[in-house]
Design a protein around this motif. Sequence first.
Motif, short mmCIF file in Angstrom:
data_model
loop_
_atom_site.label_atom_id
_atom_site.label_comp_id
_atom_site.label_asym_id
_atom_site.label_seq_id
_atom_site.Cartn_x
_atom_site.Cartn_y
_atom_site.Cartn_z
N SER A 105 54.66 -38.42 15.88
CA SER A 105 55.53 -37.29 16.25
C SER A 105 57.01 -37.64 16.11
O SER A 105 57.83 -36.80 15.72
CB SER A 105 55.21 -36.78 17.66
N MET A 106 57.37 -38.90 16.40
CA MET A 106 58.76 -39.32 16.19
C MET A 106 59.11 -39.21 14.70
O MET A 106 60.16 -38.68 14.32
CB MET A 106 58.98 -40.77 16.64
N LEU A 107 58.19 -39.72 13.88
CA LEU A 107 58.39 -39.68 12.42
C LEU A 107 58.55 -38.26 11.91
O LEU A 107 59.49 -37.96 11.17
CB LEU A 107 57.17 -40.29 11.74
N GLU A 108 57.63 -37.42 12.35
CA GLU A 108 57.63 -36.03 11.89
C GLU A 108 58.96 -35.35 12.24
O GLU A 108 59.57 -34.68 11.40
CB GLU A 108 56.50 -35.30 12.58
N GLY A 109 59.40 -35.53 13.47
CA GLY A 109 60.65 -34.89 13.92
C GLY A 109 61.84 -35.37 13.09
O GLY A 109 62.70 -34.59 12.68
N TYR A 110 61.89 -36.68 12.84
CA TYR A 110 63.02 -37.22 12.08
C TYR A 110 62.97 -36.75 10.63
O TYR A 110 64.00 -36.38 10.05
CB TYR A 110 63.04 -38.75 12.16
N LEU A 111 61.77 -36.73 10.06
CA LEU A 111 61.65 -36.26 8.67
C LEU A 111 62.08 -34.79 8.57
O LEU A 111 62.79 -34.40 7.65
CB LEU A 111 60.22 -36.44 8.16
N ASP A 112 61.67 -33.99 9.55
CA ASP A 112 62.05 -32.56 9.55
C ASP A 112 63.56 -32.37 9.70
O ASP A 112 64.13 -31.41 9.19
CB ASP A 112 61.36 -31.81 10.70
N MET B 213 63.52 -52.20 14.18
CA MET B 213 63.11 -50.79 14.34
C MET B 213 61.93 -50.76 15.31
O MET B 213 60.94 -51.46 15.11
CB MET B 213 62.68 -50.23 12.98
N GLN B 214 62.03 -49.97 16.35
CA GLN B 214 60.90 -49.89 17.28
C GLN B 214 59.72 -49.16 16.61
O GLN B 214 59.91 -48.44 15.62
CB GLN B 214 61.33 -49.20 18.58
N PRO B 215 58.52 -49.38 17.11
CA PRO B 215 57.37 -48.70 16.49
C PRO B 215 57.54 -47.19 16.58
O PRO B 215 57.89 -46.65 17.64
CB PRO B 215 56.18 -49.18 17.34
N LEU B 216 57.32 -46.51 15.48
CA LEU B 216 57.52 -45.05 15.43
C LEU B 216 56.16 -44.35 15.51
O LEU B 216 55.26 -44.65 14.72
CB LEU B 216 58.21 -44.66 14.12
N SER B 217 56.02 -43.44 16.45
CA SER B 217 54.78 -42.65 16.53
C SER B 217 54.82 -41.56 15.46
O SER B 217 55.88 -41.26 14.90
CB SER B 217 54.67 -42.01 17.92
#
Length: 224
Positions: free
Chosen positions: A155-162, A149-153
């Motif tokens: 904002s990436m995390l937030e978008g995917y969780l949403d 898994m590449q490092p998640l920023s």
Amino acid sequence: MSASEDLPLMRDLPHATLPTDEPIILASGSPRRAQLMKAAGYDFSVIVASDEAECGMCSRETAPEMVARYAYRKAADVATKVDNGLIIAADTVASCVGQILGKPRDQDHAEATLRLLSGRRHDVYTGVCIWSVKLQKCTVDVVRTELMMQPLSDSMLEGYLDSMLWEGKAGAFGYQDGNDWLSIVGEGSESNVVGLPMERLAELLEKFDSIAETVITGITEPPG
Ligand SMILES: Cc1cn([C@H]2C[C@H](O)[C@@H](COP(=O)(O)OP(=O)(O)OP(=O)(O)O)O2)c(=O)[nH]c1=O
């Protein structure tokens, strides 16, 4: 995934000759498993195992032991509901730094899981069980696929969780979800990551006659 043609991983899947004349029953409510089976050209019906089939944590159980046990229990549960059928059941978890990561309970759990996986190598294990009701025989196997898994920023995390795409997916992430955050390390089965190792399933179906073991009624652990 809307249609099976949408993803390369749904193409060119192997299709085995069946070991019995029983109809295939997919003992799973996973839409991914049904799509894989369909894309490989199998005719099947779906009977979902009872929730109780997927319970009972054993302390010190490893991820491969756990997915083998759950796949077996799901098949055994559906076997009690039918008179006839070649039952196919599976169970998938991720495993990272010694932790077994199943389907997230909620968004906080999904976030904690994704923060753990971020920037790390990890494994996905799928246990698969084939159970012939007619022959009263079954076989269980486990396939491991290593992923990065590449490092998640944030904002990436937030978008995917949403997006809620994490719901119902072991490790809180869908390999098939259309981004390139997750890559397979070396040779590995994409269908295994998504919930059913189609290559191994075909091998097990072809070899079923010689490898399947007689089912002992009432036993809740897989053979071997
Ligand atoms: C790792 C990973 C898992 N998954 C899915 C496959 C499975 O549906 C799910 C793991 O949960 P499971 O408990 O294996 O299966 P399930 O609850 O969906 O269905 P059932 O118990 O009825 O068989 O995670 C993905 O879709 N993509 C992935 O990248």
